[in-house]
Design an enzyme around this catalytic site. Structure first.
Site, PDB file in Angstrom:
ATOM      1  CB  ILE A 204      -0.954   0.023   1.207  1.00 17.83           C
ATOM      2  CG1 ILE A 204      -0.164  -0.058   2.522  1.00 17.83           C
ATOM      3  CG2 ILE A 204      -1.989  -1.071   1.104  1.00 17.83           C
ATOM      4  CD1 ILE A 204      -1.039   0.098   3.761  1.00 17.83           C
ATOM      5  N   GLY A 205       2.151   1.140   0.095  1.00 21.58           N
ATOM      6  CA  GLY A 205       2.984   2.336   0.075  1.00 21.58           C
ATOM      7  C   GLY A 205       4.450   1.996   0.079  1.00 21.58           C
ATOM      8  CB  SER A 206       7.128   2.180  -1.767  1.00 21.39           C
ATOM      9  OG  SER A 206       8.519   1.958  -1.801  1.00 21.39           O
TER      10      SER A 206
ATOM     11  N   GLY B 292      11.145   6.272   1.711  1.00 30.14           N
ATOM     12  CA  GLY B 292      12.590   6.254   1.835  1.00 30.14           C
ATOM     13  C   GLY B 292      13.109   5.208   2.784  1.00 30.14           C
TER      14      GLY B 292
ATOM     15  N   GLY C  15      11.297   2.185   3.572  1.00 31.23           N
ATOM     16  CA  GLY C  15      10.862   0.829   3.291  1.00 31.23           C
ATOM     17  C   GLY C  15       9.506   0.782   2.632  1.00 31.23           C
TER      18      GLY C  15
ATOM     19  CG  ASP D   7      10.462  13.242   8.768  1.00 30.26           C
ATOM     20  OD1 ASP D   7      10.404  14.319   8.143  1.00 30.26           O
ATOM     21  OD2 ASP D   7      10.500  12.147   8.204  1.00 30.26           O
TER      22      ASP D   7
ATOM     23  CE  LYS E  61       8.377   2.113   9.092  1.00 30.70           C
ATOM     24  NZ  LYS E  61       8.539   3.556   9.410  1.00 30.70           N
TER      25      LYS E  61
ATOM     26  CB  VAL F  19       3.645   0.535   4.219  1.00 31.59           C
ATOM     27  CG1 VAL F  19       2.557   0.286   5.262  1.00 31.59           C
ATOM     28  CG2 VAL F  19       4.710   1.467   4.789  1.00 31.59           C
TER      29      VAL F  19
END
Length: 981
Positions: free
Chosen positions: A693-695, A697, A699, A814, A715, A701
């Site tokens: 579902i996501g990528s 910096g 790793g 962050d 993750k 997910v």
């Protein structure tokens, strides 16, 4: 004679041929300045005007131009006009010019020594708060009249040129807020004997000491060296600066003792030594500084007592927190008529506080928490009705809580937990109009919650557990519409809960355990859409468990144990994604619903004799159903065989397609931080492309469904070698999140370490990140203003928890829209703590040591605070800046570095510039995200939210509010009602 006349007329001809002041100014405006807001519109020469024979005073009427009595231009003052371009060196061709100020604009580029040489006649030059870059330009010997040079808050780099030491008239030198390197105080500065202001703070200097020759600058009044990478001791020669009014060397690495001769600095008004490594005791000679108003030595390693002489000074602010001071607080401190800020927390002070403290001064901030103080609190702390906070937790205070505080209408923040207070808590305090946070747990208070609590509508956190409060909960508690945390546990409350409590839509935590509440639990609880924790254990509730609890979208903690609940277990409860579940020791009956019919839940069901289960022991088995025919059994058996074969085939296929291969030799270490029942085999095979579902910096997910039906976000970090950067990120996130418990911070469920990978599991957030909603793939699901404000307030609360309620405090480092995740109801959770750092930690000797200095810049472009890139030191104010950027994103809908802003501009400069240009945001809808429905936009509230954002993104960290204050401002400055349905 004829030769003389010839030279005279030639000179007249030359002078007549020189351009007029007006012509010079117009040429510079046209060639070197961009004026997008037309602020210099009156810089014009009318048609037909002859400057040589017309009105010589023409420029004197122009914006920013100051002339002398002879109508000659002597000053150009163009501060904060939204101008840009290169350094307008052409201004210096005006022969009579003495002063130039173009501060607070957007000028940029490097400044050469050649271009600056045109300005050698100047007395003052102010280029501060622009975007100039490159090395500082050298100054030629002709700058004999220059007395003030301000190049602060730019992007200058490199060392300070040696030519700066050859300015005989220089009195004011401001270079703070750049990226300068080399020594903080070069030796040639000692030649500047006329200096009164030397301001070099917030630069990237190499580690350097304060030179002993500093004492030769006898005219110094301001010495500002905050965050200048100073090391070593403060030299005794500093005491020769008898004209010095402000000595600020905070946030460095200075060590050793405070010079005992410091009492000789008789003009000192402000002494800022906080956040260093100073040791020893406070010198008695501090009592000789009769003009001292501000004294801050917090966050050092100082010991000893608070000297009587220092306590007797007319200080306005006294900050001694985070040291090792001990002994009693001198009674003479109470006679101070100026004191408004007193912070003594995290020391070992003992004895009683001065009885008259607050009687003679307008005390506003009072924090003596985590000491060894005893006795009663002074009754006059709020005598002058300015006190905003009383923070005295973790002491040995005893006796009654002063009734005089009932009249403290200014009080907003009260934390008195972990003391020995007793007696009836003053009723009037419950009705203070500004009170929003009240924590008085672990005392011996008694009494009731009076109906007048309705007069405190700002209350968000009411924490009064571990006392002996009693009586019924008044219906008037339902008037606290902003209430988010209600903790009444371990008291003696009784009676039924007010049914109107279900109208408190902002509740996140309800803890009523260990009381004597009775009657039926309110059933219409659907409005508790933000509730994450409900604990009513060890009471006398009866009747059925409300089935509507199963519809609460974020409820993860449910404890109804040790009551008299009856009836069946509502099957709706199986829909919840519970980390804590306990309904033991009640009068429940019937068959355990399938979702709870597992060994994992067996202890949560004990003590209900009439419950039955065919699988869970020692629960009674349920009555067997009537027998069925042999034929039907055969058919069902065949179907079961086919189904099982299909499942095994699918499972094998998934294993083969898995991006992480399993084998017998591979080892895993799985650690769970929440009560979940699974192993790595339930996770690893599902880390496949279809579940991605996501990528980012760090790793990739994945969304993984556990056997319990709960979805988790996993993750998998890139790489995974021990001591690698990714391994450090992994450990940082685990160490940060394993102890954090807050409704606006994502929950870490488990970690998994393999030989070649690292994994982290979190609660799954179905709506992705705020960045996705505003800028990315999910932007079709745009949020209206009430939802955006709810996200802003929730994220602010999460950050405030990290900064103010965690021990040690945690800096996220962050903060950005992509790291604010949204649940089913679009409520925010701060996430991605791989860069998070504690502000302080303890070493092996039990001593606190700073961990704020970082070896590299960490964070995301567009969100970094300006000082972060060149100091590499972290404070919570860095997070505040980043949060301010997020607020601007929520209002504008634009990315921090959107090309829309134009070259070399980001969202902070763009928004700040626009707000300064207009008062009425409703008529400038291009600031507000045009994708929002106009009918939902309260422009007055949006303007106030932007004001908070601008405060957060101030160039100077010290002027940014704390996150606790940000929460107050957001809550107080808006009439928008958050509604995330």
């Amino acid at each position: 004679m004829s030769l003389f006349l010839l030279l005279f007329f030639c000179s007249l001809s030359y002078v007549a041929s020189l351009p007029s002041d007006a012509e010079v100014l117009i040429r510079v405006k046209n060639a070197q300045i961009s004026d997008p807001n037309n602020r210099l519109s009156n810089w014009v020469i009318s048609d037909g005007h002859d400057d040589h024979h017309g009105d010589d005073s023409l420029p004197c009427k122009w914006t920013g131009i100051l002339c002398n009595s002879n109508s000659s231009v002597i000053s150009i003052h163009l501060r904060d006009l939204g101008l840009s371009g290169e350094f307008p060196s052409g201004f210096c061709r005006v022969r009579t010019l003495q002063n130039i100020s173009i501060a607070d604009n957007y000028f940029e580029g490097a400044i050469s020594m050649q271009s600056l040489s045109l300005c050698s006649q100047l007395s003052s030059l102010n280029l501060s708060s622009n975007n100039f870059a490159g090395k500082l330009p050298g100054l030629s010997p002709e700058f004999t009249n220059l007395y003030s040079l301000d190049l602060s808050i730019n992007n200058f780099s490199g060392e300070i040129p040696a030519s700066f030491g050859n300015l005989p008239a220089l009195r004011v030198l401001r270079l703070f807020g750049n990226s300068l390197t080399g020594s903080a105080i070069p030796e040639f500065f000692i030649n500047l004997t006329e200096l009164t202001h030397l301001e070099l703070a917030y630069n990237l200097f190499a580690p350097s000491e304060i030179p002993p020759a500093i004492g030769n600058l006898s005219n110094l009044q301001i010495l500002w060296l905050t965050r200048s990478n100073l090391v070593g001791k403060i030299p005794d020669s500093i005491c020769r600066l008898k004209s010095l009014k402000n000595f600020d060397v905070a946030t460095n690495s200075l060590s050793g003792e405070i010079p005992r001769c410091i009492g000789n600095m008789s003009s000192l008004v402000q002494l800022e030594l906080y956040e260093n490594q100073l040791s020893g005791e406070l010198p008695e000679t501090l009592g000789d500084l009769k003009n001292l108003l501000f004294f801050d030595v917090s966050q050092n390693n100082l010991t000893g007592i608070l000297p009587e002489g220092l306590a007797s000074l007319p200080l306005m602010s006294l900050n001694l927190n985070d040291n090792r001071f001990h002994g009693k607080i001198p009674g003479i401190l109470a006679q101070n008529r100026n004191l408004y800020q007193l912070k003594l927390f995290n020391n070992s002070f003992s004895g009683e506080l001065p009885a008259d403290l607050g009687l003679n001064s307008n005390l506003e901030e009072f924090d003596v928490s985590t000491n060894k103080l005893s006795g009663k609190l002074p009754i006059n702390l709020c005598h002058n009705q300015n006190l905003g906070q009383i923070i005295v937790f973790n002491n040995n205070f005893s006796g009654d809580f002063p009734e005089s505080y009932e009249n403290c209408s200014s009080l907003a923040y009260l934390r008195i937990h972990y003391n020995n207070f007793s007696g009836e808590f003053p009723r009037g305090i419950w009705s203070l109009p500004r009170l929003y946070f009240a924590e008085m747990t672990h005392n011996r208070f008694e009494g009731v919650l009076p109906p007048t609590i309705a007069n405190a509508p700002e209350v968000t956190n009411l924490l009064i557990s571990r006392n002996t409060f009693s009586g019924k909960l008044p219906d008037e508690i339902c008037r606290l519409k902003k209430l988010t945390v209600l903790d009444l546990s371990s008291n003696q409350f009784s009676g039924e809960l007010p049914k109107c409590m279900t109208s408190l839509m902002n509740l996140q935590t309800i803890d009523l355990q260990d009381n004597m509440f009775s009657g039926k639990f309110p059933s219409n609880v659907n409005s508790w859409i933000h509730l994450t924790e409900l604990n009513v254990s060890r009471n006398q509730f009866s009747g059925e468990i409300p089935s509507q609890l199963g519809d609460l979208p974020v409820l993860t903690y449910l404890d109804l144990s040790e009551n008299s609940f009856s009836g069946r277990i509502p099957v709706e409860l199986t829909k919840l994604k519970l980390n804590k579940f306990n309904i033991s020791d009640n009068n429940l009956e019937g068959q355990v619903p399938w979702g709870f019919n597992r060994d994992f839940y067996v202890y949560s069901l004990f003590g209900n004799p009439k419950l039955c289960s065919s699988d869970l022991k020692p629960l009674h088995p349920c009555p067997k159903p009537r027998p069925i025919s042999l034929y039907l059994i055969t058919v069902l058996g065949v179907l079961a065989f086919i189904l099982l074969s299909s499942i095994l085939w699918l499972h094998k296929t998934k294993l083969q397609a898995s991006s992480v291969k399993l084998n017998k030799n591979c080892r895993y270490k799985l650690t769970t931080f929440q009560p979940l029942r699974f192993n790595e085999q339930d996770i690893v095979p599902h880390l496949t492309e279809k579940n991605l579902i996501g990528s980012g910096g760090s790793g990739q997910v994945y969304r993984v469904m556990l056997k319990s039906g709960q979805a988790v976000a996993v993750k998998k970090l890139w790489g995974g070698n021990k001591n690698s950067d990714m391994d450090l990120l992994f450990m940082s996130e685990v160490e940060t999140l394993r102890w954090v418990r807050h409704g606006n911070i994502v929950k870490l469920l488990f970690s998994c370490i393999g030989e070649d990978f690292r994994m982290l599991g979190y609660e799954y957030m179905s709506n992705g990140s705020l960045g996705d909603i505003l800028h990315g793939a999910k932007s079709a699901r745009l949020l209206e203003w009430p939802q955006r404000f709810a996200i802003a307030l929730g994220a602010a609360k999460g950050l405030a928890y990290l900064h103010h309620d965690c021990v040690p405090a945690i800096v996220h480092r962050d903060v950005k829209s992509n790291n604010i995740l949204l649940d089913d109801e679009f409520m925010p959770r701060l996430a991605d703590f791989g860069l998070a750092k504690p502000l302080l930690r303890q070493n092996s000797l039990g001593e606190e040591e700073s961990v704020m200095a970082m070896s590299r810049v960490a964070g995301s472009c567009g969100y970094l605070a300006p000082e972060y890139a060149y100091t590499l030191k972290v404070t919570e104010k860095s997070d505040v800046y980043s949060f301010g950027v997020v607020l601007m994103e929520l209002v504008t809908g634009k990315r921090p570095n959107d090309p829309f802003f134009g070259e070399n501009k980001d969202i902070v400069k763009w928004v700040t510039e626009r707000v300064l240009d207009t008062v009425d945001l409703e008529r400038t809808n291009w600031i507000v995200d045009p994708r929002m429905n106009a009918s939902t936009c309260n422009h007055k509230d949006i303007k106030k939210t932007i004001d908070v954002a601008i405060l957060c993104t101030s160039s100077f960290p010290m002027t940014r509010p704390s996150m606790r204050r940000v929460v107050e401002l957001l809550r107080d400055n808006t009439t928008t009602t958050p509604n995330v349905k």
